[in-house]
Design a protein around this motif. Structure first.
Motif: not given
Ligand code: GLU
Length: 285
Positions: A163-164, A171-184
């Motif tokens: 990530l650094a 990324w875009l989910d067509r139903k849930a909308g824009i999502q932040k990349v989160d690897l937690s």
């Protein structure tokens, strides 16, 4: 449809895919997954592909693969040949892995499952425990000595380093909308297993790009894994599709179906006299 891109060309055509692992018979959950990909392709004048995710050669069997084709055809679905099999593509995964290694975002992990379980204090439910990072801290000298000594190891993604390198991603989910990349919730995932020189995450990302899949549809159980794939796409300079995660088919107790639920296997339903229309009705399509 024009996909958003990064490092690749625009998607000129629309492709979706159904990517089962031939480790058992298809059940109602697979019927829904295949149907979502099929419907999206049909609605947009695209093409529905089938891909065999058969890297786990200890569990995959040719008779399950044959049964998958038979069940999908019985449901009325059609797809172009040849169908890709991931076992034909190990050299491609290997070169993606080497590219990631050259970016300094991988490390060899020597831990056994038992060691990982012991190092993780809190129980984490059904899912595999989040890797505690033990091998991330080993010195280059130790790594080389152990690898050179023939010890088995997997390759893990150093999520924080990766990530650094990329910076924040979405990324875009067509139903849930824009999502932040989160690897937690994913941690330092395995990209090449000890026994198989790739993993689900690496192969699926490389193959979706190679097959120019512009819309990745799959169950919402994999929603969080998509952050891993988006990150890998950026590191590997692959085009970025859109995603659509769909509901899961559950049994009466609310548990999602598994390959061992024989009663809901498509072939059991067919043998009991169900029609494809009735199967679609059972999954709410
Ligand atoms: N082979 C994976 C599965 O059967 C496919 C998941 C995906 O569509 O990305 O769950």
């Amino acid at each position: 449809m024009g996909g958003r891109v990064e490092g690749g060309g625009l998607f000129t055509d629309m492709f979706t895919r159904f990517a089962p692992s031939p480790t058992g018979y298809l059940h109602l959950g697979h019927a829904l997954a295949a149907r979502v990909a099929w419907d999206c392709a049909r609605a947009e004048g695209g093409t529905f592909l089938v891909r065999m995710e058969d890297i786990d050669f200890t569990r995959c069997r040719p008779e399950f693969e044959a049964a998958i084709f038979e069940d999908l055809a019985w449901l009325g679905l059609k797809w172009p040949e040849p169908v890709w099999r991931q076992t034909d593509r190990f050299p491609v995964y290997e070169s993606a892995l080497r590219r990631l290694e050259s970016l300094g975002v991988l490390y060899p992990c020597f831990c056994t499952r038992q060691e990982i379980a012991a190092a993780v204090s809190a129980p984490q439910g059904e899912a595999a425990p989040l890797y505690p990072g033990t091998c991330r801290h080993r010195t280059a000298t130790e790594r080389e000595a152990r690898m050179g000594g023939g010890e088995l190891f997997s390759w893990r993604l150093d999520a924080a380093r990766a990530l650094a390198v990329t910076g924040p991603l979405t990324w875009l989910d067509r139903k849930a909308g824009i999502q932040k990349v989160d690897l937690s919730t994913q941690g330092d995932v395995v990209l090449a297993r000890k026994d198989v020189s790739t993993s689900y995450h690496l192969s699926v990302t490389v193959d979706d790009a190679a097959q120019e899949i512009s819309l990745v549809t799959r169950g919402e159980d994999l929603f969080e894994a998509t952050s891993v794939h988006r990150l890998l796409q950026c590191l590997l300079g692959l085009p970025v599709p859109e995603w659509q995660h769909h509901r899961l088919v559950r049994d009466e107790s609310g548990k999602r179906l598994a390959k061992r639920d024989h009663a809901r296997a498509l072939r059991s339903l067919r043998a009991a006299g169900s029609t494809p229309e009735e199967v679609w009705g059972l999954v709410g399509c």
